[in-house]
Design a protein around this motif. Structure first.
Motif, mmCIF file in Angstrom:
data_model
loop_
_atom_site.group_PDB
_atom_site.id
_atom_site.type_symbol
_atom_site.label_atom_id
_atom_site.label_comp_id
_atom_site.label_asym_id
_atom_site.label_seq_id
_atom_site.Cartn_x
_atom_site.Cartn_y
_atom_site.Cartn_z
ATOM 1 N N TYR A 46 -2.958 -11.536 16.676
ATOM 2 C CA TYR A 46 -3.785 -12.731 16.666
ATOM 3 C C TYR A 46 -3.856 -12.861 18.556
ATOM 4 N N THR A 47 -4.948 -13.970 18.970
ATOM 5 C CA THR A 47 -5.767 -13.830 20.595
ATOM 6 C C THR A 47 -5.299 -15.937 19.648
ATOM 7 N N ARG A 48 -4.928 -16.290 21.396
ATOM 8 C CA ARG A 48 -5.171 -17.833 21.852
ATOM 9 C C ARG A 48 -6.178 -17.706 22.693
ATOM 10 N N ASP A 49 -6.746 -18.633 22.473
ATOM 11 C CA ASP A 49 -7.997 -19.231 23.469
ATOM 12 C C ASP A 49 -7.424 -19.753 24.959
ATOM 13 N N ILE A 50 -6.629 -19.886 25.658
ATOM 14 C CA ILE A 50 -6.792 -20.565 26.991
ATOM 15 C C ILE A 50 -7.403 -21.276 28.026
ATOM 16 N N PRO A 51 -7.882 -22.461 28.066
ATOM 17 C CA PRO A 51 -8.959 -22.640 29.595
ATOM 18 C C PRO A 51 -8.449 -22.272 30.826
ATOM 19 N N LYS A 59 0.422 -26.836 30.458
ATOM 20 C CA LYS A 59 -0.379 -26.910 28.979
ATOM 21 C C LYS A 59 -0.686 -26.409 28.515
ATOM 22 N N GLU A 60 -0.618 -24.754 29.018
ATOM 23 C CA GLU A 60 -0.962 -23.762 28.330
ATOM 24 C C GLU A 60 -0.288 -23.588 26.979
ATOM 25 N N GLU A 61 1.162 -24.580 26.828
ATOM 26 C CA GLU A 61 1.312 -24.233 25.169
ATOM 27 C C GLU A 61 1.588 -26.105 24.929
ATOM 28 N N ALA A 62 0.763 -26.239 25.353
ATOM 29 C CA ALA A 62 -0.067 -27.824 24.861
ATOM 30 C C ALA A 62 -0.371 -27.296 23.612
ATOM 31 N N GLU A 63 0.211 -28.244 21.795
ATOM 32 C CA GLU A 63 -0.102 -28.153 20.439
ATOM 33 C C GLU A 63 -1.693 -28.102 20.154
ATOM 34 N N GLU A 64 -2.382 -28.140 20.837
ATOM 35 C CA GLU A 64 -3.280 -27.877 20.444
ATOM 36 C C GLU A 64 -4.455 -27.279 20.851
ATOM 37 N N ASP A 76 7.384 -10.479 14.567
ATOM 38 C CA ASP A 76 6.611 -8.843 14.403
ATOM 39 C C ASP A 76 5.470 -9.218 14.735
ATOM 40 N N GLU A 77 4.730 -10.542 15.194
ATOM 41 C CA GLU A 77 3.057 -9.763 15.247
ATOM 42 C C GLU A 77 2.720 -10.519 16.585
ATOM 43 N N ILE A 78 1.794 -9.491 16.649
ATOM 44 C CA ILE A 78 1.319 -9.350 18.153
ATOM 45 C C ILE A 78 0.325 -10.692 18.292
ATOM 46 N N VAL A 79 0.854 -11.660 19.868
ATOM 47 C CA VAL A 79 -0.136 -12.811 19.737
ATOM 48 C C VAL A 79 -0.340 -12.384 21.181
ATOM 49 N N VAL A 80 -2.109 -12.537 21.490
ATOM 50 C CA VAL A 80 -2.129 -12.357 22.642
ATOM 51 C C VAL A 80 -3.293 -14.044 23.555
ATOM 52 N N LYS A 81 -2.556 -14.334 25.039
ATOM 53 C CA LYS A 81 -3.060 -15.133 25.254
ATOM 54 C C LYS A 81 -4.610 -14.266 26.282
ATOM 55 N N ILE A 87 -9.931 -11.068 24.708
ATOM 56 C CA ILE A 87 -9.022 -9.576 25.218
ATOM 57 C C ILE A 87 -9.321 -8.967 27.124
ATOM 58 N N PRO A 88 -8.543 -8.602 27.415
ATOM 59 C CA PRO A 88 -8.383 -8.686 28.860
ATOM 60 C C PRO A 88 -7.836 -7.453 28.348
ATOM 61 N N PRO A 89 -8.555 -6.950 29.335
ATOM 62 C CA PRO A 89 -8.336 -4.552 29.098
ATOM 63 C C PRO A 89 -7.140 -4.579 29.970
ATOM 64 N N ASP A 90 -6.401 -4.988 30.638
ATOM 65 C CA ASP A 90 -4.598 -4.243 30.522
ATOM 66 C C ASP A 90 -4.646 -4.426 28.830
ATOM 67 N N LYS A 91 -4.152 -5.689 28.497
ATOM 68 C CA LYS A 91 -3.077 -6.171 27.085
ATOM 69 C C LYS A 91 -3.717 -5.207 26.374
ATOM 70 N N LEU A 92 -5.285 -4.999 26.192
ATOM 71 C CA LEU A 92 -5.702 -3.915 25.148
ATOM 72 C C LEU A 92 -4.687 -2.395 25.330
ATOM 73 N N LEU A 93 -5.142 -2.078 26.376
ATOM 74 C CA LEU A 93 -4.599 -1.215 26.987
ATOM 75 C C LEU A 93 -2.818 -1.802 26.323
ATOM 76 N N GLU A 94 -2.466 -2.056 26.960
ATOM 77 C CA GLU A 94 -1.127 -2.526 25.917
ATOM 78 C C GLU A 94 -0.769 -2.620 24.635
ATOM 79 N N ILE A 95 -1.421 -3.499 23.782
ATOM 80 C CA ILE A 95 -1.827 -3.181 22.626
ATOM 81 C C ILE A 95 -2.347 -1.780 21.952
ATOM 82 N N CYS A 96 -3.017 -1.387 22.777
ATOM 83 C CA CYS A 96 -3.370 0.634 21.723
ATOM 84 C C CYS A 96 -2.122 1.000 22.074
ATOM 85 N N LYS A 97 -1.194 0.874 22.618
ATOM 86 C CA LYS A 97 0.276 1.831 22.973
ATOM 87 C C LYS A 97 1.006 1.411 22.190
ATOM 88 N N SER A 98 1.098 -0.393 22.005
ATOM 89 C CA SER A 98 2.088 -0.862 20.933
ATOM 90 C C SER A 98 2.151 0.065 19.693
#
Length: 165
Positions: A46-51, A59-64, A76-81, A87-98
């Motif tokens: 899952y991705t979460r788009d944070i302003p 505010k990153e954790e606001a209900e909206e 057990d599912e992946i959530v990326v802010k 998705i930022p490149p460093d997070k993409l690399l982490e996802i690939c490895k995981s």
């Protein structure tokens, strides 16, 4: 692998600038697709788009900004802010490895969610770069956006991303 893009509470709120008309109709079908993915032991991301102005604040954790409860991720599912469209490149690399051991068993990668011409498009292209051997596809019934949906679907095809009929 199933990638669920930005299915957050604020897209359902007509008073929010992030509201996407028509996205309510996606939720039952996305819920069915997630259930199928869980049954088939697919990796779900899952991705979460944070302003960006809310980055590193409470505010990153606001209900909206949370994932819609009907389709909320399991432990057990992946959530990326992400703080921009993709998705930022460093997070993409982490996802690939995981996921590298598990994802080799399944070479299909489906991208669903909102906003078709922005976040769905940019993340599909980023995932294509991160997983160059994957067969990436989009089901038009599982994406939604404010505008340029048909153009985005045509662009997917130009990048060898299958658009289902």
């Amino acid at each position: 692998m199933l990638v669920v893009i930005d299915m957050q509470n604020h897209i359902l709120d007509p008073d929010s600038e992030s509201y996407i008309p028509g996205c309510e109709a996606l939720i039952p079908n996305i819920k069915k697709r997630i259930t199928k993915a869980r049954t088939n032991n697919e990796i779900i991301l899952y991705t979460r788009d944070i302003p960006v102005e809310m980055k590193d604040t409470p505010k990153e954790e606001a209900e909206e900004l949370q994932i819609i409860s009907d389709i909320a991720p399991q432990a057990d599912e992946i959530v990326v802010k992400k703080y921009y469209f993709t998705i930022p490149p460093d997070k993409l690399l982490e996802i690939c490895k995981s996921v590298e051991d598990d994802f080799k068993q399944s070479e299909k990668l489906e991208v669903i969610g909102v906003e078709t011409s922005l976040c769905v498009l940019s993340n599909a292209l980023a995932l294509q770069s991160a997983f160059p051997e994957a067969d990436i596809f989009i089901d038009p019934n599982l994406v939604c956006g404010r505008k340029h949906n048909d153009c985005a679907l045509a662009l997917f095809k130009q990048f060898n991303i299958e658009v289902l009929n």
